[in-house]
Design an enzyme around this catalytic site. Structure first.
Site, PDB file in Angstrom:
ATOM      1  N   GLU A  53       6.290   3.868  23.592  1.00 25.97           N
ATOM      2  CA  GLU A  53       5.874   5.262  23.390  1.00 25.97           C
ATOM      3  C   GLU A  53       6.905   6.238  23.962  1.00 25.97           C
ATOM      4  OE1 GLU A  53       4.200   2.777  24.640  1.00 25.97           O
ATOM      5  OE2 GLU A  53       2.033   2.993  24.507  1.00 25.97           O
ATOM      6  N   ALA A 155       8.863 -32.635  14.608  1.00 21.47           N
ATOM      7  CA  ALA A 155       9.336 -32.775  13.230  1.00 21.47           C
ATOM      8  C   ALA A 155       9.129 -34.222  12.836  1.00 21.47           C
ATOM      9  CB  ALA A 155      10.812 -32.418  13.151  1.00 21.47           C
ATOM     10  N   ARG A 185      13.728 -21.699  20.530  1.00 19.63           N
ATOM     11  CA  ARG A 185      14.201 -21.927  21.906  1.00 19.63           C
ATOM     12  C   ARG A 185      14.736 -20.620  22.503  1.00 19.63           C
ATOM     13  NH1 ARG A 185      17.632 -27.602  21.828  1.00 19.63           N
ATOM     14  NH2 ARG A 185      15.891 -28.998  21.400  1.00 19.63           N
ATOM     15  N   LEU A 205      18.816 -29.746  25.182  1.00 25.89           N
ATOM     16  CA  LEU A 205      17.690 -28.804  25.177  1.00 25.89           C
ATOM     17  C   LEU A 205      18.136 -27.351  25.377  1.00 25.89           C
ATOM     18  CD1 LEU A 205      15.187 -30.925  27.324  1.00 25.89           C
ATOM     19  CD2 LEU A 205      15.383 -30.866  24.833  1.00 25.89           C
ATOM     20  N   ARG A 208      21.394 -23.315  20.540  1.00 29.34           N
ATOM     21  CA  ARG A 208      22.678 -23.199  19.838  1.00 29.34           C
ATOM     22  C   ARG A 208      22.455 -22.446  18.532  1.00 29.34           C
ATOM     23  NH1 ARG A 208      21.482 -28.118  22.124  1.00 29.34           N
ATOM     24  NH2 ARG A 208      21.791 -29.275  20.207  1.00 29.34           N
ATOM     25  N   GLY A 296       8.271 -36.544  24.314  1.00 32.25           N
ATOM     26  CA  GLY A 296       7.932 -37.384  23.185  1.00 32.25           C
ATOM     27  C   GLY A 296       6.431 -37.560  22.998  1.00 32.25           C
ATOM     28  N   SER A 302      -0.641 -36.237  25.897  1.00 28.94           N
ATOM     29  CA  SER A 302      -1.260 -35.755  27.140  1.00 28.94           C
ATOM     30  C   SER A 302      -1.675 -34.290  27.013  1.00 28.94           C
ATOM     31  CB  SER A 302      -0.299 -35.856  28.327  1.00 28.94           C
ATOM     32  OG  SER A 302       0.254 -37.115  28.390  1.00 28.94           O
TER      33      SER A 302
HETATM   34  C1  AOF Z   1       2.496   0.292  26.652  1.00 31.85           C
HETATM   35  N1  AOF Z   1       3.641   0.319  25.921  1.00 31.85           N
HETATM   36  O1  AOF Z   1       5.575  -0.561  25.290  1.00 31.85           O
HETATM   37  C2  AOF Z   1       4.247  -1.800  26.766  1.00 31.85           C
HETATM   38  C3  AOF Z   1       3.018  -1.847  27.476  1.00 31.85           C
HETATM   39  O2  AOF Z   1       5.542  -3.091  34.426  1.00 31.85           O
HETATM   40  P1  AOF Z   1       5.357  -2.096  33.317  1.00 31.85           P
HETATM   41  O3  AOF Z   1       5.229  -0.690  33.804  1.00 31.85           O
HETATM   42  O4  AOF Z   1       6.390  -2.235  32.219  1.00 31.85           O
HETATM   43  O5  AOF Z   1       3.933  -2.435  32.655  1.00 31.85           O
HETATM   44  C4  AOF Z   1       3.762  -3.621  31.955  1.00 31.85           C
HETATM   45  C5  AOF Z   1       2.388  -3.645  31.345  1.00 31.85           C
HETATM   46  O6  AOF Z   1       2.227  -2.511  30.494  1.00 31.85           O
HETATM   47  C6  AOF Z   1       2.128  -4.865  30.485  1.00 31.85           C
HETATM   48  O7  AOF Z   1       1.556  -5.921  31.218  1.00 31.85           O
HETATM   49  C7  AOF Z   1       1.161  -4.321  29.444  1.00 31.85           C
HETATM   50  O8  AOF Z   1      -0.153  -4.250  29.970  1.00 31.85           O
HETATM   51  C8  AOF Z   1       1.671  -2.900  29.256  1.00 31.85           C
HETATM   52  N2  AOF Z   1       2.726  -2.902  28.235  1.00 31.85           N
HETATM   53  N3  AOF Z   1       2.175  -0.802  27.358  1.00 31.85           N
HETATM   54  O9  AOF Z   1       1.758   1.269  26.677  1.00 31.85           O
HETATM   55  C9  AOF Z   1       4.526  -0.663  25.953  1.00 31.85           C
HETATM   56  N4  AOF Z   1       5.160  -2.780  26.874  1.00 31.85           N
HETATM   57 ZN    ZN Z   2       3.013   2.136  28.717  1.00 29.16          ZN
END
Ligand code: AOF
Ligand code: ZN
Length: 365
Positions: A53, A155, A185, A205, A208, A296, A302
């Site tokens: 935002e 796979a 990965r 692991l 690439r 594997g 498990s």
């Molecule tokens: C939003 N907009 O783009 C994201 C949100 O440690 P901070 O301040 O970055 O907060 C992380 C938390 O904020 C995350 O766990 C989730 O609840 C929220 N992420 N919220 O409004 C964003 N990335």
């Molecule tokens: Zn936020």
């Protein structure tokens, strides 16, 4: 004329581009629209950096007044590494906010939407909610369980084999599917195998990728008796390795391995081997939010039997190997009755090059 849905789709696609780059945070996209013009877009790019935002409002400036904000996750209400986005929304002058899904983070969980509504701004929640939740399935699982999201990937041939009786397996899947695995990965925090796979295949692991500098996942090796050879590939490059073992493991070998920068996690053992639930709890505390389990067969069994797999990614190659003693992807103890099969729900099936890719989720209940 674009619709609410189109703008939310755009916001989701913006978010999608940052997948694997924001851990432990979610991926979030935001779009601000005024009189049919997109005046602001934003992506949360990295944990610790500005939320989606913030970027979108920065771009929109004065055009935010009377505009609509489309955001894939509820704006936050807490002071984390960054200040609350809900306050920013309140002060921006937007007249309407469309949110795809609420934030499962207990620090937010509806409070962000409340702040915005109380400020007299119209808020709608739930547009493309399923897509938004799937995009952040890892984050949602983390928030609800305090455990990493576990992906089981294997796979196999059309007749369900992963190697010949000699263990030969290069290659089952085609190039396109193998490339996808490296992309995966590149997105996950950790990749996990059992010591059997290290002894048999001596894998690297690592990630690439052609024309792109990938990020190596942390390698997690389950090795209760500390059998790993000092010259194993996973111990001799710059990528990080964690060995999960038991408190009874040889302290001299542990000391030697620590000199090679290996980290250790100690877990108790149950009849089935290392206690996986305990291990996942410790991996999460270590900052690992998702784990790609690459076998594997015993390790796969498990995880599946313990009900710890959250998602399956299965590649099926157009080959029939046969062989009484060929190896299959899921081993473990024999069961007597078909009712004991782990049930899954197929989410999608697509062709990747010449192979088939199935994405499935465990069937709940
Ligand atoms: C939003 N907009 O783009 C994201 C949100 O440690 P901070 O301040 O970055 O907060 C992380 C938390 O904020 C995350 O766990 C989730 O609840 C929220 N992420 N919220 O409004 C964003 N990335
Ligand atoms: Zn936020």
């Amino acid at each position: 004329m674009l619709t609410d849905r189109d703008y939310m789709e755009l916001a989701l696609n913006l978010a999608r581009t940052a997948k694997g780059k924001t851990n432990p945070n979610p991926v979030v996209g935001a779009v601000i629209v005024k009189d049919g013009v997109i005046v602001g877009t934003g992506i949360h790019r990295k944990a610790g950096e500005a939320h989606a935002e913030v970027h979108a409002f920065h771009m929109a400036g004065e055009h935010a007044k009377g505009a609509t904000l489309y955001v894939t996750l509820e704006p936050c209400s807490h002071y984390g590494k960054t200040p609350p986005c809900a306050n920013l929304v309140k002060e921006s002058g937007v007249s309407r906010v469309v949110v795809a899904t609420l934030d499962p983070n207990p620090l937010v969980a509806g409070k962000g939407v409340d702040i915005i509504r109380k400020a007299g701004i119209e808020v709608e929640v739930g547009l493309l909610e399923n897509e938004a939740r799937k995009l952040n399935e890892r984050f949602i699982h983390n928030m609800l369980t305090n455990r990493p999201f576990v992906i089981s990937k294997f796979a196999m041939t059309l007749d369900g084999k992963i190697a010949t009786h000699t263990g030969h397996s290069k290659w089952i899947s085609g190039e396109a599917a193998r490339l996808e695995v490296h992309k995966l990965r590149n997105e996950v925090d950790a990749i996990l195998v059992g010591i059997g796979t290290v002894l048999k295949d001596n894998p690297l692991l690592t990630t690439r990728l052609p024309n792109q500098k990938g990020k190596n996942p942390i390698r997690v090796i389950l090795d209760s008796h500390l059998q790993i050879p000092m010259d194993a590939n996973v111990l001799n490059d710059e990528a990080e390795t964690i060995i999960v073992t038991t408190t009874g493991a040889d302290p001299i070998k542990i000391a030697e391995l620590k000199k090679k920068n290996v980290h250790f996690i100690y877990c108790s053992k149950n009849q089935k081997g290392i206690c996986l639930d305990e291990m996942l709890e410790q991996l999460y505390k270590h900052g690992i939010t998702d784990v790609l389990v690459e076998g594997g067969g015993e390790i796969n069994a498990s995880f599946i039997r313990a009900g710890l797999v959250n998602k399956y990614i299965i590649y099926i190659a157009p080959k029939i190997l046969g062989g009484r003693h060929s190896i299959t992807p899921v081993a473990g103890d024999d069961v007597d009755n078909m009712n004991l099969a782990a049930k899954v729900e197929i989410d999608s099936f697509d062709k990747v090059g010449e192979d088939l890719r199935i994405i499935a989720y465990p069937k709940l209940g």
